[in-house]
Design an enzyme around this catalytic site. Structure first.
Site, PDB file in Angstrom:
ATOM      1  N   CYS A  12       0.861  -1.182   0.000  1.00  0.00           N
ATOM      2  CA  CYS A  12       0.000   0.000   0.000  1.00  0.00           C
ATOM      3  C   CYS A  12       0.901   1.237   0.000  1.00  0.00           C
ATOM      4  O   CYS A  12       2.111   1.145   0.220  1.00  0.00           O
ATOM      5  CB  CYS A  12      -0.916   0.006   1.222  1.00  0.00           C
ATOM      6  SG  CYS A  12      -0.038   0.225   2.797  1.00  0.00           S
ATOM      7  N   HIS A  43       5.708  -4.873   8.981  1.00  0.00           N
ATOM      8  CA  HIS A  43       5.802  -6.220   9.523  1.00  0.00           C
ATOM      9  C   HIS A  43       6.156  -7.233   8.436  1.00  0.00           C
ATOM     10  O   HIS A  43       5.298  -7.953   7.907  1.00  0.00           O
ATOM     11  CB  HIS A  43       4.494  -6.595  10.228  1.00  0.00           C
ATOM     12  CG  HIS A  43       4.397  -6.013  11.598  1.00  0.00           C
ATOM     13  ND1 HIS A  43       3.221  -5.631  12.188  1.00  0.00           N
ATOM     14  CD2 HIS A  43       5.371  -5.719  12.508  1.00  0.00           C
ATOM     15  CE1 HIS A  43       3.464  -5.146  13.392  1.00  0.00           C
ATOM     16  NE2 HIS A  43       4.755  -5.195  13.604  1.00  0.00           N
ATOM     17  N   HIS A  81       3.495   2.453  11.756  1.00  0.00           N
ATOM     18  CA  HIS A  81       2.419   2.190  12.713  1.00  0.00           C
ATOM     19  C   HIS A  81       2.171   3.344  13.679  1.00  0.00           C
ATOM     20  O   HIS A  81       1.169   3.350  14.387  1.00  0.00           O
ATOM     21  CB  HIS A  81       2.744   0.931  13.530  1.00  0.00           C
ATOM     22  CG  HIS A  81       3.177  -0.221  12.684  1.00  0.00           C
ATOM     23  ND1 HIS A  81       4.513  -0.543  12.493  1.00  0.00           N
ATOM     24  CD2 HIS A  81       2.464  -1.111  11.952  1.00  0.00           C
ATOM     25  CE1 HIS A  81       4.595  -1.594  11.696  1.00  0.00           C
ATOM     26  NE2 HIS A  81       3.374  -1.954  11.347  1.00  0.00           N
ATOM     27  N   CYS A 103       2.271   6.316   8.887  1.00  0.00           N
ATOM     28  CA  CYS A 103       1.303   6.344   7.792  1.00  0.00           C
ATOM     29  C   CYS A 103       0.306   7.479   8.013  1.00  0.00           C
ATOM     30  O   CYS A 103      -0.177   7.666   9.138  1.00  0.00           O
ATOM     31  CB  CYS A 103       0.558   5.009   7.734  1.00  0.00           C
ATOM     32  SG  CYS A 103      -0.788   4.976   6.532  1.00  0.00           S
ATOM     33  N   GLU A 133       0.428  -0.318  16.504  1.00  0.00           N
ATOM     34  CA  GLU A 133      -0.506   0.770  16.176  1.00  0.00           C
ATOM     35  C   GLU A 133      -1.407   1.122  17.363  1.00  0.00           C
ATOM     36  O   GLU A 133      -1.519   2.305  17.720  1.00  0.00           O
ATOM     37  CB  GLU A 133      -1.331   0.424  14.934  1.00  0.00           C
ATOM     38  CG  GLU A 133      -2.159   1.605  14.442  1.00  0.00           C
ATOM     39  CD  GLU A 133      -2.992   1.282  13.216  1.00  0.00           C
ATOM     40  OE1 GLU A 133      -4.048   1.918  13.046  1.00  0.00           O
ATOM     41  OE2 GLU A 133      -2.594   0.402  12.425  1.00  0.00           O
ATOM     42  N   CYS A 198      -8.276   1.687   6.930  1.00  0.00           N
ATOM     43  CA  CYS A 198      -7.742   2.431   5.786  1.00  0.00           C
ATOM     44  C   CYS A 198      -8.274   1.835   4.485  1.00  0.00           C
ATOM     45  O   CYS A 198      -8.618   0.647   4.415  1.00  0.00           O
ATOM     46  CB  CYS A 198      -6.214   2.449   5.811  1.00  0.00           C
ATOM     47  SG  CYS A 198      -5.418   0.957   5.209  1.00  0.00           S
ATOM     48  N   SER A 226       2.286  -9.723  10.367  1.00  0.00           N
ATOM     49  CA  SER A 226       1.514  -8.734   9.610  1.00  0.00           C
ATOM     50  C   SER A 226       0.027  -8.930   9.882  1.00  0.00           C
ATOM     51  O   SER A 226      -0.577  -9.903   9.427  1.00  0.00           O
ATOM     52  CB  SER A 226       1.797  -8.875   8.110  1.00  0.00           C
ATOM     53  OG  SER A 226       0.855  -8.144   7.353  1.00  0.00           O
TER      54      SER A 226
END
EC number: 1.17.7.4
Length: 311
Positions: A12, A43, A81, A103, A133, A198, A226
């Site tokens: 992404c 990750h 994160h 991000c 996160e 997201c 992940s």
């Protein structure tokens, strides 16, 4: 073997931006050395190893604040994160040069929490314990942000109902979030809802749900840590009712999974290098369960070139 290539899949924009920023940091010799990344930049263990070869060391562990004790000088990179304000302050107080690869979608959630807490709200945060996160998000206002992963945790909370919002970790499964959101709305009917999954995560999950149906099996290429990769496998099994395995790379693919299968779908997590996914697809396309000559798994990827190109 017929391979269904789920699209979109893989990197992404937040992941690519974070890695490019880290690479530019490595190439900028005006920045003080050594260079450390506070946690895994994304990750994926292969990505971490590739950055080690670029001279960037990854500090791995759940507690970002404690990890900073290992750094006395140089440059520190915050991962995609995000981190808590306390971590930012500690890095500044230690005199470290900070490069922030958070991000933008995570920053948006942090800004929301900061704004609402300032207005006197409590925040229900749907997320996974131990993931960086939620650690960063909760650190914004530890007394006002309440992590919810399971229904029983929600039932144990006693919070004011007039000033309450609910938001979430950006990489959660939208179906997991909906399950908890519905329970939260039932428990706190006046709660203000902010769904922060997201777009990249959402469209990748929807792609699996919509495209995997004709497959006998779904392979998700992604690191075991992940969260978004694990959620893709979950979507395949729980939403599309197609068996799924998550593998870090081709060498974790078990030939036994493929026996009797005609159509195999392949997707990958947002932090998975594209060449690793292509390697899996290429192997599956030539695989014939009745021809042992097609069973051998070979490394065809140049692992020194799995990071994005810096333009």
């Amino acid at each position: 073997m017929e391979v269904i290539k789920i699209s979109p899949r893989g990197y992404c924009y937040g992941v690519v931006d974070a890695m490019v920023l880290a690479l530019r940091t490595a190439q900028n010799f005006d920045l003080p050395r050594p260079i450390h990344i506070l946690g895994m930049i994304v990750h994926n263990a292969h990505v971490v190893e590739a950055f080690e070869k670029q001279g960037i060391k990854t500090l791995d562990g759940e507690d970002r604040l404690a990890l900073l004790d290992q750094v006395q000088e140089g440059t520190i990179i915050f991962t995609a994160h995000g981190v808590s304000p306390e971590v930012r302050k500690k890095a500044r107080d230690k005199g470290l040069t900070v490069v922030d690869a958070t991000c933008p979608d995570v920053t948006k959630t942090h800004d929301l929490i900061r704004e609402k807490v300032a207005e006197g709200y409590h925040v229900l945060y749907i997320g996974k314990k131990g993931h960086p996160e939620p650690e960063g998000a909760m650190g914004i206002a530890p007394d006002h942000v309440h992590l919810v992963q399971k229904l029983e945790e929600l039932e144990a909370l006693d919070l004011p109902t007039d000033k309450l919002i609910v938001t979430n970790q950006t990489t959660m499964s939208q179906w997991d979030v909906k399950h908890l959101m519905d329970a939260i709305l039932k428990r706190f009917p006046g709660v203000e809802v902010h769904n922060e999954i997201c777009l990249a995560t959402q469209v990748r999950q929807e792609a699996v749900a919509e495209q995997v149906g004709e497959a006998d099996l779904c392979i998700v290429v992604g690191d075991p840590r992940s969260n978004n990769s694990n959620r893709l496998a979950q979507v395949s099994e729980e939403i599309a009712d197609v068996p799924s395995y998550r593998i870090a790379d081709l060498f974790e693919l078990d030939i036994e999974w493929l026996r009797g299968k005609k159509n195999v779908a392949v997707t990958s997590g947002a932090s998975t290098p594209t060449p690793l996914t292509k390697e899996v697809i290429t192997f599956l396309e030539q695989f014939d369960e009745f021809n042992p000559a097609t069973w051998e798994k070979k490394r065809t990827v140049n692992m020194a070139k799995i990071l994005p190109t810096v333009k």
